[in-house]
Design an enzyme around this catalytic site. Sequence first.
Site, mmCIF file in Angstrom:
data_model
loop_
_atom_site.group_PDB
_atom_site.id
_atom_site.type_symbol
_atom_site.label_atom_id
_atom_site.label_comp_id
_atom_site.label_asym_id
_atom_site.label_seq_id
_atom_site.Cartn_x
_atom_site.Cartn_y
_atom_site.Cartn_z
ATOM 1 N N GLU A 221 32.446 -16.650 2.759
ATOM 2 C CA GLU A 221 33.007 -17.813 3.451
ATOM 3 C C GLU A 221 34.458 -17.544 3.819
ATOM 4 O OE1 GLU A 221 32.255 -21.177 0.816
ATOM 5 O OE2 GLU A 221 30.411 -20.223 0.134
ATOM 6 N N GLU A 332 33.602 -29.253 5.393
ATOM 7 C CA GLU A 332 33.107 -29.739 4.103
ATOM 8 C C GLU A 332 34.220 -30.520 3.420
ATOM 9 O OE1 GLU A 332 31.451 -26.714 1.547
ATOM 10 O OE2 GLU A 332 32.016 -27.780 -0.270
#
Length: 417
Positions: A221, A332
């Site tokens: 990520e 997120e």
Amino acid sequence: MAADVSSRRWVVWLLLTMAICLSCAEAGRGQVPAKRRLEVQRQLRRLNKRAVRSIKSPDGDIIDCVHISHQPAFDHPSFKNHTIQMRPAFHPEGLQFGDSKVASQKRTPPLSQPWHQHGRCPKNTIPIRRTRRKDALRASSISKYGRKKHKSIPNPLSVDPDLLNESGHQHAISYVDGDTYYGAKATINVWEPKIQQANEFSLSQLWILGGSFGEDLNSIEAGWQVSPDLYGDNNTRLFTYWTSDSYQATGCYNLLCSGFIQISSEIAMGATIYPISRYGGSQYDISILVWKDPREGHWWMQFGNDYVLGYWPSFLFSYLADSASMIEWGGEVVNSEPDGEHTSTAMGSGHFPGEGFGKASYFRNIQIVDDSNKLRTPTGVGTFTERSSCYDVRIGDGGQWGHYFYYGGPGRNSNCP
Ligand SMILES: *[C@@H]1O[C@H](CO)[C@@H](O)[C@H](O)[C@H]1NC(C)=O
Ligand SMILES: *[C@@H]1O[C@H](CO)[C@@H](O)[C@H](O)[C@H]1NC(C)=O
Ligand SMILES: *[C@@H]1O[C@H](CO)[C@@H](O)[C@H](O)[C@H]1NC(C)=O
């Protein structure tokens, strides 16, 4: 004259704050049990490597320039015989980095990190954001510092809707799956979303995923995040994360464990980035490319046009040692439901996708790397969000932006109580 008064006031304010901070730091020290204090000391010695040079950043960080062969990756025995690759053997074909000039067509300054104002790291060193005592003390335990607390990968394919809401993490993403992928790229609009509570965060990133959503999920990520818990402030920071077992025993943010091998002496992971986009004003974005070197098998990361940051060695992973099976791009947040209500922590710009350019946050020119090492526009892009009344996502296609989407939202509002 006015400037004089205000600067004097500022000095008084500064002195007062310093006095208060000194006394609170003292009080804080008193409250930390001796055992924990010792653990933290040991951890800091482990994390902070001997610096060739240290640079004090205007945002309060200290950046240590550490010799490239003394970086945290080499703490782990499996790196013992590893020879650092000083450059990737291949770049994906079709690489065209759009500069950070966006639709307004105004010339924008290149992205920077504030510590550059006070110096640079010498050759053969890498810049590492120093972990301070207060950073380590914010973590609930030594073993949790620098690691994600919950499994929080958005799984758009899940058939059990209850599972989705369980962790309190909320997402607004687009994704592709069902093929083999060897990398991904995106240009991500940069914002500084408001965080309601220190234990929450807001991030915008891409996910390179391998395996099923079971206990052995592999994930790489990269993106930007605001995380008061991790960094002690509300600054927008460049970050990476990796895990090879769904956040259980392996992986961490940035260089906070053995894993990522950094080669760049110019960009510090976890350091603040600027400029930040303004609502109704100038827009700034960053480009991130992660790709698998077809010869060595390592996963490389490039930031902007100029910075190849380093790589995750292939041996860290199981599934990702071969290829990725899913790519996700988006935002997120953690919804800890303070006061029993939905958090007002923002995602992206804090505005819904419908507001469009200059107001909503975007990912543009999203691409994947295919099995012939070519960057391509993805096909069959899906979208996913747990609660579109809190944070939403809307895809678009065409023109200079290729595949793009707007995403984000304010969190708590009348439709998201
Ligand atoms: C490193 O190399 C030595 C000698 O070739 C070998 O015995 C050892 O197992 C290797 N270690 C790792 C972690 O690969
Ligand atoms: C971060 O922002 C929140 C509110 O948005 C504020 O309450 C908090 O004090 C800020 N934290 C720091 C360290 O500046
Ligand atoms: C998550 O929970 C909220 C509120 O409990 C609900 O409205 C929403 O539909 C849930 N989302 C999913 C995907 O189950």
